[in-house]
Design a protein around this motif. Structure first.
Motif, mmCIF file in Angstrom:
data_model
loop_
_atom_site.group_PDB
_atom_site.id
_atom_site.type_symbol
_atom_site.label_atom_id
_atom_site.label_comp_id
_atom_site.label_asym_id
_atom_site.label_seq_id
_atom_site.Cartn_x
_atom_site.Cartn_y
_atom_site.Cartn_z
ATOM 1 N N THR A 1 0.829 -1.207 0.000
ATOM 2 C CA THR A 1 0.000 0.000 0.000
ATOM 3 C C THR A 1 0.862 1.255 0.000
ATOM 4 O OG1 THR A 1 -1.743 -1.194 1.168
ATOM 5 C CG2 THR A 1 -1.859 1.209 1.206
ATOM 6 N N ALA A 2 1.930 1.233 0.771
ATOM 7 C CA ALA A 2 2.843 2.377 0.789
ATOM 8 C C ALA A 2 3.500 2.571 -0.572
ATOM 9 C CB ALA A 2 3.902 2.175 1.869
ATOM 10 N N LEU A 3 3.800 1.479 -1.262
ATOM 11 C CA LEU A 3 4.417 1.580 -2.582
ATOM 12 C C LEU A 3 3.451 2.192 -3.593
ATOM 13 C CD1 LEU A 3 6.790 0.995 -4.470
ATOM 14 C CD2 LEU A 3 5.843 -1.296 -4.832
ATOM 15 N N ALA A 4 2.175 1.781 -3.540
ATOM 16 C CA ALA A 4 1.189 2.347 -4.454
ATOM 17 C C ALA A 4 1.056 3.850 -4.242
ATOM 18 C CB ALA A 4 -0.164 1.662 -4.250
ATOM 19 N N ARG A 5 1.055 4.283 -3.000
ATOM 20 C CA ARG A 5 0.989 5.715 -2.671
ATOM 21 C C ARG A 5 2.258 6.425 -3.157
ATOM 22 N NH1 ARG A 5 0.925 4.969 2.270
ATOM 23 N NH2 ARG A 5 -1.335 4.934 2.629
ATOM 24 N N PHE A 6 3.398 5.799 -2.920
ATOM 25 C CA PHE A 6 4.702 6.358 -3.279
ATOM 26 C C PHE A 6 4.845 6.586 -4.780
ATOM 27 C CE2 PHE A 6 9.151 5.444 -4.537
ATOM 28 C CZ PHE A 6 9.842 6.376 -3.780
ATOM 29 N N MET A 7 4.220 5.727 -5.582
ATOM 30 C CA MET A 7 4.413 5.785 -7.027
ATOM 31 C C MET A 7 3.649 6.918 -7.706
ATOM 32 S SD MET A 7 6.665 3.642 -7.819
ATOM 33 C CE MET A 7 6.448 3.709 -9.586
ATOM 34 N N VAL A 8 2.660 7.489 -7.044
ATOM 35 C CA VAL A 8 1.960 8.634 -7.631
ATOM 36 C C VAL A 8 2.933 9.824 -7.694
ATOM 37 C CG1 VAL A 8 0.056 10.267 -7.374
ATOM 38 C CG2 VAL A 8 -0.284 7.857 -6.810
ATOM 39 N N GLY A 9 3.087 10.393 -8.865
ATOM 40 C CA GLY A 9 4.032 11.483 -9.046
ATOM 41 C C GLY A 9 5.365 11.037 -9.612
ATOM 42 N N LYS A 10 5.591 9.728 -9.685
ATOM 43 C CA LYS A 10 6.807 9.223 -10.323
ATOM 44 C C LYS A 10 6.591 9.181 -11.832
ATOM 45 C CE LYS A 10 8.604 8.711 -6.279
ATOM 46 N NZ LYS A 10 7.451 9.192 -5.480
ATOM 47 N N TYR A 11 7.611 8.768 -12.571
ATOM 48 C CA TYR A 11 7.571 8.819 -14.031
ATOM 49 C C TYR A 11 7.788 7.435 -14.637
ATOM 50 C CZ TYR A 11 7.623 13.852 -13.572
ATOM 51 O OH TYR A 11 7.273 15.140 -13.242
ATOM 52 N N LEU A 12 6.941 7.094 -15.579
ATOM 53 C CA LEU A 12 7.071 5.855 -16.329
ATOM 54 C C LEU A 12 7.697 6.206 -17.675
ATOM 55 C CD1 LEU A 12 6.494 2.822 -16.703
ATOM 56 C CD2 LEU A 12 4.212 3.461 -17.519
ATOM 57 N N VAL A 13 8.796 5.544 -17.991
ATOM 58 C CA VAL A 13 9.571 5.873 -19.188
ATOM 59 C C VAL A 13 9.735 4.630 -20.056
ATOM 60 C CG1 VAL A 13 11.740 6.829 -20.064
ATOM 61 C CG2 VAL A 13 10.865 7.572 -17.828
ATOM 62 N N HIS A 14 9.543 4.797 -21.350
ATOM 63 C CA HIS A 14 9.840 3.732 -22.304
ATOM 64 C C HIS A 14 10.718 4.312 -23.399
ATOM 65 C CE1 HIS A 14 8.324 0.259 -25.077
ATOM 66 N NE2 HIS A 14 9.589 0.136 -24.735
ATOM 67 N N ASP A 15 11.991 3.920 -23.386
ATOM 68 C CA ASP A 15 12.934 4.339 -24.414
ATOM 69 C C ASP A 15 12.889 3.338 -25.564
ATOM 70 O OD1 ASP A 15 14.016 6.654 -23.148
ATOM 71 O OD2 ASP A 15 15.145 5.344 -21.798
ATOM 72 N N VAL A 16 12.607 3.838 -26.756
ATOM 73 C CA VAL A 16 12.512 3.003 -27.949
ATOM 74 C C VAL A 16 13.480 3.537 -28.994
ATOM 75 C CG1 VAL A 16 10.114 2.360 -27.486
ATOM 76 C CG2 VAL A 16 10.586 4.399 -28.833
ATOM 77 N N PRO A 17 13.760 2.768 -30.063
ATOM 78 C CA PRO A 17 14.726 3.241 -31.065
ATOM 79 C C PRO A 17 14.385 4.604 -31.661
ATOM 80 C CG PRO A 17 14.284 0.905 -31.377
ATOM 81 C CD PRO A 17 13.331 1.376 -30.309
ATOM 82 N N HIS A 18 13.102 4.946 -31.725
ATOM 83 C CA HIS A 18 12.708 6.208 -32.352
ATOM 84 C C HIS A 18 12.612 7.365 -31.359
ATOM 85 C CE1 HIS A 18 11.989 3.971 -35.985
ATOM 86 N NE2 HIS A 18 11.104 3.204 -35.383
ATOM 87 N N GLY A 19 12.901 7.116 -30.096
ATOM 88 C CA GLY A 19 12.833 8.198 -29.126
ATOM 89 C C GLY A 19 12.353 7.720 -27.772
ATOM 90 N N ARG A 20 11.914 8.655 -26.972
ATOM 91 C CA ARG A 20 11.469 8.376 -25.603
ATOM 92 C C ARG A 20 10.000 8.724 -25.429
ATOM 93 N NH1 ARG A 20 14.670 10.408 -20.327
ATOM 94 N NH2 ARG A 20 15.769 8.477 -20.899
ATOM 95 N N MET A 21 9.292 7.843 -24.752
ATOM 96 C CA MET A 21 7.935 8.123 -24.298
ATOM 97 C C MET A 21 7.963 8.134 -22.777
ATOM 98 S SD MET A 21 5.716 5.637 -26.830
ATOM 99 C CE MET A 21 6.823 4.241 -26.594
#
Length: 214
Positions: free
Chosen positions: A21-41
């Motif tokens: 539960t603390a981890l779920a709360r902690f993750m709000v405001g963090k960033y999900l990143v997917h680096d692909v050959p054509h750039g970053r999402m």
């Protein structure tokens, strides 16, 4: 001149709360990143749900199986599951290694690589690109091949942080047939990128936690 990438710092596993539960709360405001050959999402995580120990709705509730093994890895690994035969859901393992629990990443605010996301979801407004767990995985190109991926490496698909405190809202979970009364859904108040019924994001349904987090 091309836009500079956001100064996102990869999260280290030893900085993750061990409690689900603390981890779920902690993750709000963090960033999900997917680096692909054509750039970053990338996008800021604005909504999560916790599936802690003993939760009958958790895929780990029945114990370790070939399909849910990623939930029993050390905290910070991806658990990707096809739900209802149509949508992949991105979860992250929680608790200690060999203890099955996890959190669901429900929505992000898209920030980088918008053209790449829009190519995967053509004709969809920005607000709806990744507003909901199934939409999120389509927009970011996440499928079963990412199951078990270490999200703490800073490479490929990963989680990061920009030092900033955000308020956290709490509501009951949605889209379940049981244990829906538990306040295990966390979100960024005021964000239009949060999924689900809007009325659940306001009083008397939601509460606001005032403790700052980074």
């Amino acid at each position: 001149m091309a836009n500079q990438p956001l100064p996102i710092i990869p999260l280290h596993r030893d900085g993750l709360p061990l409690d689900t539960t603390a981890l779920a709360r902690f993750m709000v405001g963090k960033y999900l990143v997917h680096d692909v050959p054509h750039g970053r999402m990338s996008g800021r995580i604005v909504e999560t749900e916790a599936y802690p120990l003993g939760d009958s709705t958790s895929h780990a509730f029945i114990g370790r199986r070939p399909y849910n093994g990623s939930m029993f890895l050390a905290p910070g690994h991806a658990y990707v599951r096809l739900t209802y035969g149509i949508s992949y859901m991105l979860n992250m393992s929680a608790e200690a290694e060999e203890v099955g629990a996890g959190i669901l990443i429900r929505a992000i605010e898209p920030l980088e690589g918008l053209a790449l996301m829009e190519a995967r979801r053509p004709g969809v407004p920005l607000r709806d690109l990744a507003r909901g767990p199934g939409r999120l995985t389509i927009a970011l190109g996440i499928d079963q091949s990412f199951d078990g991926r270490d999200l703490c490496t800073g490479k490929d698909l990963w989680i990061g942080v920009i030092e900033k405190s955000v308020p956290i809202g709490v509501t009951t979970r949605i889209g379940l047939s049981r244990e829906m009364h538990r306040p295990l859904r966390f979100f960024e108040p005021g964000s239009v990128f949060v999924s689900g019924p809007r009325k659940l994001l306001a009083a008397p349904f939601a509460t606001l936690e005032t403790g700052a987090q980074v």
